[in-house]
Design a protein around this motif. Structure first.
Motif, PDB file in Angstrom:
ATOM      1  N   PRO A 156       0.704  -1.255  -0.062  1.00  0.00           N
ATOM      2  CA  PRO A 156       0.001  -0.108  -0.050  1.00  0.00           C
ATOM      3  C   PRO A 156       1.021   1.312  -0.009  1.00  0.00           C
ATOM      4  N   SER A 157       1.800   1.334   0.868  1.00  0.00           N
ATOM      5  CA  SER A 157       2.670   2.608   0.973  1.00  0.00           C
ATOM      6  C   SER A 157       3.914   2.207   1.900  1.00  0.00           C
ATOM      7  N   THR A 158       4.994   2.846   1.226  1.00  0.00           N
ATOM      8  CA  THR A 158       6.140   2.581   1.988  1.00  0.00           C
ATOM      9  C   THR A 158       6.264   3.245   3.238  1.00  0.00           C
ATOM     10  N   ASN A 159       5.551   4.501   3.458  1.00  0.00           N
ATOM     11  CA  ASN A 159       5.573   5.061   4.811  1.00  0.00           C
ATOM     12  C   ASN A 159       4.836   4.011   5.870  1.00  0.00           C
ATOM     13  N   ILE A 160       3.613   3.459   5.342  1.00  0.00           N
ATOM     14  CA  ILE A 160       2.689   2.635   6.153  1.00  0.00           C
ATOM     15  C   ILE A 160       3.480   1.216   6.678  1.00  0.00           C
ATOM     16  N   LYS A 165       6.871  23.214 -11.777  1.00  0.00           N
ATOM     17  CA  LYS A 165       6.421  22.025 -11.833  1.00  0.00           C
ATOM     18  C   LYS A 165       6.719  21.054 -10.609  1.00  0.00           C
ATOM     19  N   LYS A 166       5.743  20.448 -10.001  1.00  0.00           N
ATOM     20  CA  LYS A 166       6.285  19.509  -8.884  1.00  0.00           C
ATOM     21  C   LYS A 166       6.896  18.040  -9.545  1.00  0.00           C
ATOM     22  N   ILE A 167       8.200  17.943  -8.868  1.00  0.00           N
ATOM     23  CA  ILE A 167       8.592  16.539  -9.401  1.00  0.00           C
ATOM     24  C   ILE A 167       8.963  15.481  -8.208  1.00  0.00           C
ATOM     25  N   CYS A 168       8.847  16.302  -6.912  1.00  0.00           N
ATOM     26  CA  CYS A 168       9.236  15.319  -5.901  1.00  0.00           C
ATOM     27  C   CYS A 168       8.400  15.826  -4.558  1.00  0.00           C
ATOM     28  N   GLY A 169       7.796  15.034  -3.990  1.00  0.00           N
ATOM     29  CA  GLY A 169       7.219  15.321  -2.619  1.00  0.00           C
ATOM     30  C   GLY A 169       7.647  14.322  -1.459  1.00  0.00           C
ATOM     31  N   ILE A 170       7.682  15.157  -0.422  1.00  0.00           N
ATOM     32  CA  ILE A 170       8.175  14.687   0.787  1.00  0.00           C
ATOM     33  C   ILE A 170       7.569  14.399   1.876  1.00  0.00           C
ATOM     34  N   LEU A 171       7.032  13.285   2.484  1.00  0.00           N
ATOM     35  CA  LEU A 171       6.144  13.223   3.596  1.00  0.00           C
ATOM     36  C   LEU A 171       7.073  12.891   5.151  1.00  0.00           C
ATOM     37  N   GLY A 198       9.186   9.814   3.912  1.00  0.00           N
ATOM     38  CA  GLY A 198       8.555   9.085   2.738  1.00  0.00           C
ATOM     39  C   GLY A 198       9.128  10.135   1.575  1.00  0.00           C
ATOM     40  N   ILE A 199       9.577   9.674   0.575  1.00  0.00           N
ATOM     41  CA  ILE A 199       9.937  10.399  -0.718  1.00  0.00           C
ATOM     42  C   ILE A 199       9.490   9.872  -2.019  1.00  0.00           C
ATOM     43  N   GLY A 200       8.719  10.628  -2.588  1.00  0.00           N
ATOM     44  CA  GLY A 200       8.140  10.245  -4.047  1.00  0.00           C
ATOM     45  C   GLY A 200       8.693  10.980  -5.147  1.00  0.00           C
ATOM     46  N   GLU A 259      -3.948  11.825  -2.068  1.00  0.00           N
ATOM     47  CA  GLU A 259      -3.526  10.472  -3.027  1.00  0.00           C
ATOM     48  C   GLU A 259      -2.273  10.965  -3.695  1.00  0.00           C
ATOM     49  N   TRP A 260      -1.405   9.939  -3.676  1.00  0.00           N
ATOM     50  CA  TRP A 260       0.008  10.157  -4.168  1.00  0.00           C
ATOM     51  C   TRP A 260       0.061   9.019  -5.251  1.00  0.00           C
ATOM     52  N   ILE A 261       0.012   9.387  -6.480  1.00  0.00           N
ATOM     53  CA  ILE A 261       0.030   8.529  -7.486  1.00  0.00           C
ATOM     54  C   ILE A 261       1.484   8.256  -7.805  1.00  0.00           C
ATOM     55  N   GLU A 278       5.800  -0.713  -6.503  1.00  0.00           N
ATOM     56  CA  GLU A 278       4.488  -0.170  -6.962  1.00  0.00           C
ATOM     57  C   GLU A 278       3.786  -0.018  -5.678  1.00  0.00           C
ATOM     58  N   GLN A 279       3.220   1.154  -5.200  1.00  0.00           N
ATOM     59  CA  GLN A 279       2.346   1.450  -4.249  1.00  0.00           C
ATOM     60  C   GLN A 279       0.602   1.645  -4.403  1.00  0.00           C
ATOM     61  N   THR A 280       0.093   0.867  -3.768  1.00  0.00           N
ATOM     62  CA  THR A 280      -1.509   0.879  -3.923  1.00  0.00           C
ATOM     63  C   THR A 280      -2.149   2.006  -3.418  1.00  0.00           C
ATOM     64  N   ALA A 281      -1.691   2.338  -2.102  1.00  0.00           N
ATOM     65  CA  ALA A 281      -2.466   3.444  -1.362  1.00  0.00           C
ATOM     66  C   ALA A 281      -1.361   4.584  -1.053  1.00  0.00           C
ATOM     67  N   GLY A 282      -0.503   5.092  -1.965  1.00  0.00           N
ATOM     68  CA  GLY A 282       0.464   5.992  -1.493  1.00  0.00           C
ATOM     69  C   GLY A 282      -0.144   7.597  -1.173  1.00  0.00           C
ATOM     70  N   TYR A 283       0.459   8.110  -0.196  1.00  0.00           N
ATOM     71  CA  TYR A 283      -0.200   9.409   0.291  1.00  0.00           C
ATOM     72  C   TYR A 283       0.853  10.456   0.617  1.00  0.00           C
ATOM     73  N   GLY A 284       0.082  11.659   0.401  1.00  0.00           N
ATOM     74  CA  GLY A 284       1.010  12.894   0.719  1.00  0.00           C
ATOM     75  C   GLY A 284       0.592  13.665   1.952  1.00  0.00           C
ATOM     76  N   ARG A 285       1.142  14.895   2.019  1.00  0.00           N
ATOM     77  CA  ARG A 285       0.616  15.897   3.163  1.00  0.00           C
ATOM     78  C   ARG A 285      -0.816  16.243   3.096  1.00  0.00           C
ATOM     79  N   PHE A 286      -1.528  16.128   3.953  1.00  0.00           N
ATOM     80  CA  PHE A 286      -2.944  16.437   4.096  1.00  0.00           C
ATOM     81  C   PHE A 286      -3.607  15.178   3.605  1.00  0.00           C
TER      82      PHE A 286
HETATM   83  C1  BTN Z   1       3.374  15.262  -0.738  1.00  0.00           C
HETATM   84  O1  BTN Z   1       3.922  15.825  -1.883  1.00  0.00           O
HETATM   85  O2  BTN Z   1       2.279  15.650  -0.191  1.00  0.00           O
HETATM   86  C2  BTN Z   1       4.199  14.067  -0.362  1.00  0.00           C
HETATM   87  C3  BTN Z   1       4.287  13.023  -1.024  1.00  0.00           C
HETATM   88  C4  BTN Z   1       4.954  11.762  -0.459  1.00  0.00           C
HETATM   89  C5  BTN Z   1       4.911  10.440  -1.368  1.00  0.00           C
HETATM   90  C6  BTN Z   1       5.737   9.506  -0.875  1.00  0.00           C
HETATM   91  S1  BTN Z   1       5.890   7.925  -2.043  1.00  0.00           S
HETATM   92  C7  BTN Z   1       6.826   7.091  -0.726  1.00  0.00           C
HETATM   93  C8  BTN Z   1       6.306   7.434   0.498  1.00  0.00           C
HETATM   94  N1  BTN Z   1       5.094   6.481   0.640  1.00  0.00           N
HETATM   95  C9  BTN Z   1       3.896   7.070   0.797  1.00  0.00           C
HETATM   96  O3  BTN Z   1       2.730   6.615   0.994  1.00  0.00           O
HETATM   97  N2  BTN Z   1       4.193   8.505   0.608  1.00  0.00           N
HETATM   98  C10 BTN Z   1       5.336   8.949   0.636  1.00  0.00           C
END
Ligand code: BTN
Length: 240
Positions: free
Chosen positions: A10-14, A103-109, A124-126, A44-46, A33-41
């Motif tokens: 589902p998610s590397t953070n989880i 434009k966003k290339i990377c998000g950090i949570l 967490g880094i995407g 959804e993080w695809i 592959e993540q099936t339920a990746g998520y970001g701040r707030f």
């Molecule tokens: C954001 O921009 O809000 C943060 C996005 C963070 C996504 C990464 S992908 C790896 C890790 N696993 C998750 O479910 N989220 C972070």
């Protein structure tokens, strides 16, 4: 320091939060592959399989919650250090989105988890690397290295470089923080921009080393604003 590569989760953070007991400091968890990746707030993080990086780094035994701001700055700059080997238009959008030409290339949570009274962080880094197309609602806001450079990359090479950079910079955080912090300020697009806060307009003066925005109103009122108090509106200004 172990590198754990998983096919589909589902998610590397989880995964890190669920397995914090068995993970060591600086273990890296990578999902193909993540099936339920998520970001701040909780957005959804695809992550497209083989196109984007989804990874989480475990940082154990953190002294105090105040360190999160510094760790977040070091994480953003470590990613910039690697991505700028591939592109010259990298910048940081506070608190820690990495952009190429707006434009966003990377998000950090970064999430914290307390286990047996110890504070641990999950970084967490995407990163969008080989993505060729984004959903319509994202296409004006998101980019990838491929879309910027017209080249496809080996994700594993970028992951390995980033892992080394992160571990190196986080291990030496006490000695190197000032250098890294100055780079963070130099690459931050928000400094000098107007933001709305509680209905008033402020100009961003700086970002503190704890990751707070220092903003001044036109009456010279100074406010320190945390990223939790703020979100973007459609015009790109902030409001709380
Ligand atoms: C954001 O921009 O809000 C943060 C996005 C963070 C996504 C990464 S992908 C790896 C890790 N696993 C998750 O479910 N989220 C972070």
């Amino acid at each position: 320091m172990n590198k754990i590569i998983l096919d589909k989760i589902p998610s590397t953070n989880i995964y890190c939060k669920d397995n914090i007991n068995d993970l060591e400091n600086f273990d890296l968890v990578i999902a193909k592959e993540q099936t339920a990746g998520y970001g701040r707030f909780n957005r959804e993080w695809i992550q497209n399989k083989n196109e984007s990086i989804a990874m989480s780094l475990v940082c154990k035994d953190i002294d105090s919650i105040d360190e999160i701001g510094k760790i977040s700055i070091v994480t953003a700059v470590s990613i910039v250090n690697i991505l700028e080997q591939y592109n010259n238009n990298i910048c940081i959008k506070w608190p820690n989105d990495i952009l190429i030409s707006d434009k966003k290339i990377c998000g950090i949570l970064i999430e914290n988890i307390i286990y047996k009274n110890d504070l641990n962080l999950i970084i967490g880094i995407g990163i969008n690397i080989n993505n060729k197309i984004f959903k319509e609602e994202l296409s004006s806001k998101a980019t990838s290295l491929y879309l910027s450079n017209n080249v496809t990359y080996d994700l594993n090479i970028i992951i390995d470089k980033l892992y080394l950079e992160l571990v190196n910079n986080l291990s030496k955080i006490k000695d190197n923080f000032n250098l890294i912090y100055n780079k963070y300020l130099n690459y931050s697009v928000i400094i000098g921009k107007e933001i709305k806060y509680n209905g008033d307009v402020f100009v961003v003066d700086s970002i503190t080393e704890y990751g707070l925005i220092k903003a001044k109103s036109y009456n010279n009122d100074i406010k320190y604003i945390s990223s939790l108090d703020i979100s973007f509106d459609k015009t790109g200004l902030f409001y709380n």
